[in-house]
Each structure stands twice: as C-alpha cells, then as structure tokens.
Design a protein around this motif. Structure first.
Motif, PDB file in Angstrom:
ATOM      1  N   SER A 286       0.842  -1.190   0.000  1.00 29.84           N
ATOM      2  CA  SER A 286       0.000   0.000   0.000  1.00 29.84           C
ATOM      3  C   SER A 286       0.882   1.246   0.000  1.00 29.84           C
ATOM      4  O   SER A 286       2.114   1.161   0.025  1.00 29.84           O
ATOM      5  CB  SER A 286      -0.908  -0.014   1.228  1.00 29.84           C
ATOM      6  OG  SER A 286      -0.136  -0.060   2.419  1.00 29.84           O
ATOM      7  N   ALA A 292      -0.199  -5.322   1.477  1.00 27.70           N
ATOM      8  CA  ALA A 292      -1.645  -5.225   1.298  1.00 27.70           C
ATOM      9  C   ALA A 292      -2.253  -6.495   0.735  1.00 27.70           C
ATOM     10  O   ALA A 292      -3.451  -6.745   0.897  1.00 27.70           O
ATOM     11  CB  ALA A 292      -1.993  -4.053   0.382  1.00 27.70           C
ATOM     12  N   GLY A 293      -1.444  -7.308   0.060  1.00 25.97           N
ATOM     13  CA  GLY A 293      -1.993  -8.521  -0.547  1.00 25.97           C
ATOM     14  C   GLY A 293      -1.018  -9.169  -1.498  1.00 25.97           C
ATOM     15  O   GLY A 293       0.195  -8.934  -1.432  1.00 25.97           O
ATOM     16  N   MET A 317      -5.767  -7.498  -6.835  1.00 25.39           N
ATOM     17  CA  MET A 317      -4.981  -8.351  -5.942  1.00 25.39           C
ATOM     18  C   MET A 317      -5.878  -9.154  -5.022  1.00 25.39           C
ATOM     19  O   MET A 317      -7.047  -8.839  -4.800  1.00 25.39           O
ATOM     20  CB  MET A 317      -4.021  -7.497  -5.113  1.00 25.39           C
ATOM     21  CG  MET A 317      -4.743  -6.690  -4.041  1.00 25.39           C
ATOM     22  SD  MET A 317      -3.629  -5.729  -2.999  1.00 25.39           S
ATOM     23  CE  MET A 317      -4.793  -5.055  -1.807  1.00 25.39           C
ATOM     24  N   ARG A 318      -5.304 -10.212  -4.462  1.00 26.20           N
ATOM     25  CA  ARG A 318      -5.970 -10.959  -3.403  1.00 26.20           C
ATOM     26  C   ARG A 318      -5.568 -10.304  -2.078  1.00 26.20           C
ATOM     27  O   ARG A 318      -4.373 -10.218  -1.774  1.00 26.20           O
ATOM     28  CB  ARG A 318      -5.528 -12.423  -3.430  1.00 26.20           C
ATOM     29  CG  ARG A 318      -6.561 -13.377  -2.842  1.00 26.20           C
ATOM     30  CD  ARG A 318      -6.094 -14.811  -2.889  1.00 26.20           C
ATOM     31  NE  ARG A 318      -5.694 -15.258  -4.192  1.00 26.20           N
ATOM     32  CZ  ARG A 318      -6.525 -15.618  -5.159  1.00 26.20           C
ATOM     33  NH1 ARG A 318      -7.827 -15.544  -4.949  1.00 26.20           N
ATOM     34  NH2 ARG A 318      -6.075 -16.031  -6.324  1.00 26.20           N
ATOM     35  N   PRO A 319      -6.529  -9.807  -1.289  1.00 26.56           N
ATOM     36  CA  PRO A 319      -6.169  -9.088  -0.057  1.00 26.56           C
ATOM     37  C   PRO A 319      -5.414  -9.980   0.918  1.00 26.56           C
ATOM     38  O   PRO A 319      -5.521 -11.212   0.881  1.00 26.56           O
ATOM     39  CB  PRO A 319      -7.518  -8.640   0.508  1.00 26.56           C
ATOM     40  CG  PRO A 319      -8.521  -9.532  -0.136  1.00 26.56           C
ATOM     41  CD  PRO A 319      -7.972  -9.890  -1.480  1.00 26.56           C
ATOM     42  N   LEU A 320      -4.678  -9.338   1.805  1.00 24.74           N
ATOM     43  CA  LEU A 320      -3.815 -10.083   2.725  1.00 24.74           C
ATOM     44  C   LEU A 320      -4.595 -11.070   3.578  1.00 24.74           C
ATOM     45  O   LEU A 320      -4.081 -12.135   3.925  1.00 24.74           O
ATOM     46  CB  LEU A 320      -3.059  -9.095   3.620  1.00 24.74           C
ATOM     47  CG  LEU A 320      -1.966  -9.683   4.511  1.00 24.74           C
ATOM     48  CD1 LEU A 320      -0.871 -10.322   3.658  1.00 24.74           C
ATOM     49  CD2 LEU A 320      -1.367  -8.606   5.415  1.00 24.74           C
ATOM     50  N   SER A 321      -5.838 -10.744   3.899  1.00 26.07           N
ATOM     51  CA  SER A 321      -6.653 -11.644   4.718  1.00 26.07           C
ATOM     52  C   SER A 321      -6.932 -12.970   4.022  1.00 26.07           C
ATOM     53  O   SER A 321      -7.267 -13.959   4.673  1.00 26.07           O
ATOM     54  CB  SER A 321      -7.978 -10.963   5.080  1.00 26.07           C
ATOM     55  OG  SER A 321      -8.707 -10.621   3.903  1.00 26.07           O
ATOM     56  N   GLU A 322      -6.802 -13.000   2.680  1.00 28.24           N
ATOM     57  CA  GLU A 322      -7.053 -14.221   1.923  1.00 28.24           C
ATOM     58  C   GLU A 322      -5.769 -14.895   1.467  1.00 28.24           C
ATOM     59  O   GLU A 322      -5.813 -15.888   0.733  1.00 28.24           O
ATOM     60  CB  GLU A 322      -7.921 -13.900   0.700  1.00 28.24           C
ATOM     61  CG  GLU A 322      -9.288 -13.327   1.047  1.00 28.24           C
ATOM     62  CD  GLU A 322     -10.097 -12.984  -0.189  1.00 28.24           C
ATOM     63  OE1 GLU A 322      -9.656 -13.344  -1.309  1.00 28.24           O
ATOM     64  OE2 GLU A 322     -11.164 -12.350  -0.054  1.00 28.24           O
ATOM     65  N   VAL A 323      -4.631 -14.371   1.894  1.00 28.90           N
ATOM     66  CA  VAL A 323      -3.328 -14.905   1.490  1.00 28.90           C
ATOM     67  C   VAL A 323      -2.698 -15.649   2.651  1.00 28.90           C
ATOM     68  O   VAL A 323      -2.778 -15.202   3.805  1.00 28.90           O
ATOM     69  CB  VAL A 323      -2.400 -13.764   1.016  1.00 28.90           C
ATOM     70  CG1 VAL A 323      -1.030 -14.304   0.639  1.00 28.90           C
ATOM     71  CG2 VAL A 323      -3.025 -13.026  -0.166  1.00 28.90           C
ATOM     72  N   THR A 325       0.045 -16.619   5.154  1.00 31.23           N
ATOM     73  CA  THR A 325       1.223 -15.932   5.685  1.00 31.23           C
ATOM     74  C   THR A 325       1.903 -16.840   6.698  1.00 31.23           C
ATOM     75  O   THR A 325       1.278 -17.728   7.293  1.00 31.23           O
ATOM     76  CB  THR A 325       0.854 -14.603   6.349  1.00 31.23           C
ATOM     77  OG1 THR A 325      -0.052 -14.839   7.432  1.00 31.23           O
ATOM     78  CG2 THR A 325       0.213 -13.659   5.346  1.00 31.23           C
TER      79      THR A 325
END
Length: 380
Positions: A286, A292-293, A317-323, A325
């Motif tokens: 971001s 951010a993703g 993009m695929r947001p970080l919540s869906e990636v 980690t």
C-alpha cells in the motif's frame, strides 16, 4: 478436497460441502426410493418414497458431519489446529493444520470418530424401536432403522486398522507408542491401508465380473480411494521426515520484488516480463509501505484489455486476509499442508512487526526436498 459451498461455522469449525456430495445424495435417495422402501413397505405413493428418501440421505450427511466435528473438537483440545471440514462424495474430511503431538493425542482424535458414529447408530436404533412401539407408520420406522444400520456400519468400517481410516490412525498411534518412531508407524498404517484397498478392489471387481452385481463398483471405487490416500499419506510422512526441523527462513526467497497497489495493470504489463517484474506472483504494498496482498499473473490476465489502463493492481490483488502468511521461524513441515490447501500455493513471510521479508512457494520446498533427498536426509 476443497469446499464448493460454505455452510458457515459449527462449534467454531468452518464447514463446507463439495459439489460431489450431490452424487451420494442422489445414490442414497435412489436406492431407498426405488429399492428398499417399496420392497419393505409397498403400496405407498411415489412422492412419499422420494420425500422420505431425500430426507434420510440428508440426515445421513448430518451424521457424517457429526463424525467429523467430533474429530475436529477433540483435535483442538489436543493442540491440533483445524482449518475446517468438507463433506464430499466418499464422506467427510477434517483438515488438520498440524499433526498430533503425542501417540495418546493421536489415539483420542482418531477413536472419537467411530465412537460418535456408534453412538448415533445406537440412538437411531432406540428411536426406531420407540417409534415402532408408538405405531408410527412403518415407512418412517424403516428410514430410521436404515440410519441406525448405516451409522453402525460406518463405525465398523472406519475402525478397520488401515490408513487413512480412523482405525489406521489408531494403529499408527499404537505403533508410534511402541516404537517411538512416527515415520515408521505411518509406513505400517499406510501399508495396511493399501492392502485393504487392493482387497476391496479385487472383491468389487469379482462381484461385478462373476456375480453380475454392479454394487461391486462402489466397493472397488472406495478401495481405489484407500490405495491412493494411503500412498499419499506415506509420501507425506516421508516428506515431513525430510523437512523436519527446517525453518521457513532457510527455504524462502528473501526480499521479493513487490508491486505498489497504485500501479495500473497497463503499467505493469509494459515492464513485464523483461524488467524487474519477471515472476508469476508479487506481494502488493500500500501507499504506506505495508503489505496489502498478493497478485498473480493469472489474476491480471482476467482484466479485459480495454480496462487495464484504469485498473490498478490493488483492484485485482488478493487481499492479505485471503493470502497464506507465515513467520521466518515457523517450521516448513507445518506450513506445507497450508500451502497445499491454499489458492496460490505460496505464502508471504512476515516478521514480528508484519513487515514483508520473503515469499515461499511449493516449488521452493520441492527444490529443497530434492537436494535433501539426494543428500540422504530422512529422519522422523
């Protein structure tokens, strides 16, 4: 087996169904509505047979869900993380993020499934007897009796000492406790699973070829699934043995090239693939420099050419919540099942402050495994 439709959460566990569940619903309903119900209680309307058959098949799916929920709840109580439960054509599967820490925990997690099905079978048996005593229509009693029998059969079948069945997990816990070697125990349970699978395939094909019974195809299909699943479980155990004790920091790609979220798709494509953007996936940052993703070339390709000049990377993009980690000190063998279940087959590596320090893919792990296997590194 990835879910097709999410049913939400039950007891804090994510539950979903795969489209293949429709196959088992149709097969059970067809067998009951066109076979068992008319034979046991002739003279009823076709609509009554079908309505009760569909309802019975749905209750059976609920029984499978209860079986898997029992696994998930006991697993969480024994420090095993549960990603969710998916119902599919051949039953259900609870996705466990890590393995049981001790043979005792493995035994408890495995044994509760058949025990739950056995309790359900007993409950349905008692209900059928009670309904019969109350002079409830015989067709309804027949449906409840079928549910009792199928749950007891499910409990007995799952208790067979062969991976990946619950009985195979019980066998592995015993072998693990006896030898102290988890990998050797897994090999033994997997060998038993393959033996049972081949026996079912042979018996099923014999029933079809010699007896003319098409029901043998179902036994052969389940047997083939057991062979494949037991073989995969053995390979997974070997893989975990190779990767034992290796942190993500030893495998990841350090300081990966990232994309600003404000860059348009057209600008990105103008520089790729001959500039610095020559990879199939990129972390996205971001404006304040935080992660951010994640965006992949596949996601970018979905943008129509006429919209690329106005569409930013942040839009696709695929947001970080869906990636997926992970941390640099996390173990690769714990990350591996999460990668296999993830959409992108890769994970972003973040430090304790949430800053991006690396990226790890399934291919990265595969290369390390190749080198370690060549070096003869296998241990539990």
């Amino acid at each position: 087996m990835n879910e097709t439709v999410s049913l939400g959460r039950i007891a804090g566990v994510r539950v979903g169904v795969h489209w293949s569940v429709l196959v088992i619903v149709v097969l059970i309903a067809l067998g009951l509505a066109r076979g068992r119900f008319p034979l046991a209680h002739p003279g009823q309307s076709t609509a009554a047979y079908w309505a009760l058959a569909v309802l019975t098949s749905l209750v059976f799916l609920a029984s499978l869900l209860a079986h898997e929920l029992a696994h998930a709840i006991v697993a969480r109580r024994n420090d095993v993380q549960v990603d969710g439960i998916t119902l599919w054509m051949l039953g259900g599967a609870a996705r466990l993020r890590n393995e049981a820490p001790t043979p005792g925990a493995e035994l408890r997690i495995a044994a509760v499934g058949p025990l739950t099905s056995l309790v359900l079978g007993g409950a349905f048996t008692g209900l059928a007897v009670g309904l019969d005593a109350l002079r409830v229509p015989g067709l309804v009693v027949e449906a409840v009796a079928w549910l009792a029998g199928i749950n007891i059969l499910l409990a007995v079948f799952n208790a067979l000492p062969a991976a990946p069945l619950d009985g195979g997990r019980i066998l592995r816990s015993f072998l693990w406790h006896r030898s102290g070697d988890r990998l050797r125990a897994t090999r033994g349970a997997s060998a038993a699973g393959r033996a049972l699978g081949w026996l079912m395939v042979a018996a099923g094909l014999a029933a079809v070829l010699l007896g003319g019974s098409l029901s043998g195809l179902w036994a052969a299909l389940v047997g083939w699934f057991l062979i494949a699943a037991a073989t995969a479980e053995a390979r997974q155990a070997e893989l975990r043995g190779v990767l034992h004790g290796i942190p993500v920091s030893r495998v990841m790609t350090h300081s990966p090239v990232s994309l600003p979220a404000a860059v348009t798709v057209a600008q990105f494509l103008a520089e790729a693939p001959y500039g610095r953007y020559r990879h199939p996936a990129f972390p996205v940052e971001s404006a304040d420099g935080r992660v951010a993703g994640l965006v992949t070339v596949e996601l970018i390709n979905r943008v129509p050419p006429q919209a690329r000049a106005m569409t930013t990377i942040g839009d696709v993009m695929r947001p970080l919540s869906e990636v997926e980690t992970t941390g640099p000190d996390d173990m690769v063998m714990d990350l591996l099942p999460r990668l296999d279940a993830s959409t992108d087959r890769r994970a972003l590596v973040l430090d304790a402050e949430g800053r991006l320090i690396g990226i790890v893919t399934r291919d990265d792990i595969g290369r390390i495994v190749t080198w370690l296997t060549a070096a003869g590194r296998t241990r539990d």
